[in-house]
Motif scaffolding. Structure first.
Motif, short mmCIF file in Angstrom:
data_model
loop_
_atom_site.label_atom_id
_atom_site.label_comp_id
_atom_site.label_asym_id
_atom_site.label_seq_id
_atom_site.Cartn_x
_atom_site.Cartn_y
_atom_site.Cartn_z
N ILE A 128 0.82 -1.21 0.00
CA ILE A 128 0.00 0.00 0.00
C ILE A 128 0.86 1.26 0.00
O ILE A 128 0.47 2.30 -0.55
N ALA A 129 2.08 1.20 0.57
CA ALA A 129 2.97 2.36 0.61
C ALA A 129 3.41 2.80 -0.78
O ALA A 129 3.83 3.94 -0.98
N SER A 130 3.29 1.91 -1.77
CA SER A 130 3.71 2.22 -3.14
C SER A 130 2.54 2.66 -4.02
O SER A 130 2.68 2.73 -5.25
N ARG A 131 1.42 2.99 -3.41
CA ARG A 131 0.19 3.26 -4.18
C ARG A 131 0.32 4.44 -5.14
O ARG A 131 -0.32 4.45 -6.19
N GLN A 132 1.15 5.42 -4.82
CA GLN A 132 1.25 6.59 -5.69
C GLN A 132 2.02 6.30 -6.97
O GLN A 132 1.95 7.08 -7.92
N ALA A 133 2.73 5.17 -7.02
CA ALA A 133 3.53 4.84 -8.20
C ALA A 133 2.73 4.07 -9.24
O ALA A 133 3.20 3.91 -10.37
#
Length: 265
Positions: A128-133
């Motif tokens: 979820i921490a990589s959602r902006q990518a």
């Protein structure tokens, strides 16, 4: 759900994916469940490499390990194309990027892989921490939370990104927090350390339905209050039940954690 025993959540294993490396992979494949094999990585020169051969015993998900910390640039389109080819060649059920860092080089690669796998109609999963990518990938939520409500967290993310784009990672917690706690992590305790602490303090354990975990409190020799949060087989089963109730369709779990929970061979 009876957190103190009760029936085991065996009907949810159709949605579980066992995360494996090394020798565990063949053993996990023998269970008949889906397997995520962390067998791919990126070299220091920025090329895709196999760290192990994918298991031949069952169709599985391919796992891409985090990038080397010294790597500053990558040929993202080339790696994305190579990864897509490997997924097609092995008839993978999907690809999981086990990335822990949110840095430019990771975001660049995730965006390229997200686009390539989406165009190839291959499922892609990221933390979820990589959602902006990413724009299309399924986002995995860690179940090891120390505050709030697991159900509310999952439901909130489903409302933001759509129910089909939220998966979970079943991760047991065992942490000691000094109150008031300034971090969400605390000090990690092994099961043996936790049991020794419980025996020494004589504390009573309780179950938190919001966190879906057990806890106990104690006061140390410096009169500081402590809060110990932990999972066991029964709370892991309860988390599976809550995730199922939220409509989560894919749950990843490290093989050693799932082995005892599900009585795997």
């Amino acid at each position: 759900m009876d957190v103190n025993g009760g029936k085991r959540i065996m009907n949810f294993t159709d949605n579980m994916v066992l995360v494996c490396t090394g020798r565990d992979t063949a053993r996990a494949a023998g269970s008949g469940l889906k397997v995520l094999h962390l067998c791919l990585g990126v070299t220091e020169n920025g090329a895709l490499r196999r760290t192990q051969l994918p298991t031949a015993k069952a169709r599985s998900y391919l796992g891409l390990c985090d990038l080397p910390r010294q790597l500053q640039t990558v040929n993202a389109p080339r790696i994305a194309a190579d990864l897509t080819y490997e997924a097609k060649r092995t008839e993978a059920l999907g690809v999981f990027a086990d990335f822990e860092r949110d840095v430019p080089v990771c975001r660049e690669l995730l965006a390229a892989v997200d686009k390539a796998l989406f165009e190839a109609d291959i499922p892609f999963y990221v933390p979820i921490a990589s959602r902006q990518a990413v724009q299309h990938a399924t986002l995995t939520v860690d179940t090891a939370i120390s505050g709030g409500s697991l159900t509310e967290r999952v439901s909130s993310l489903q409302g933001m990104y759509g129910a089909k784009r939220i998966a979970a990672f079943l991760h047991p917690v065992s942490s000691d927090f000094v109150l008031p706690s300034e971090t969400p992590d605390g000090t990690v305790l092994s099961p043996e350390e936790r049991q020794a602490l419980l025996n020494r303090t004589g504390s009573q354990t309780f179950f938190s339905r919001e966190l879906c975990a057990k806890y106990f409190t104690y006061t140390d020799e410096n009169s500081r209050a402590h809060f110990v949060l932990f999972d066991d087989d029964t709370t892991m089963q309860a988390k599976l039940a809550q995730l199922s109730g939220c409509g989560v369709r894919t749950v990843f779990a490290l093989y050693p954690d799932a082995e005892r929970l599900l009585n795997l061979p």
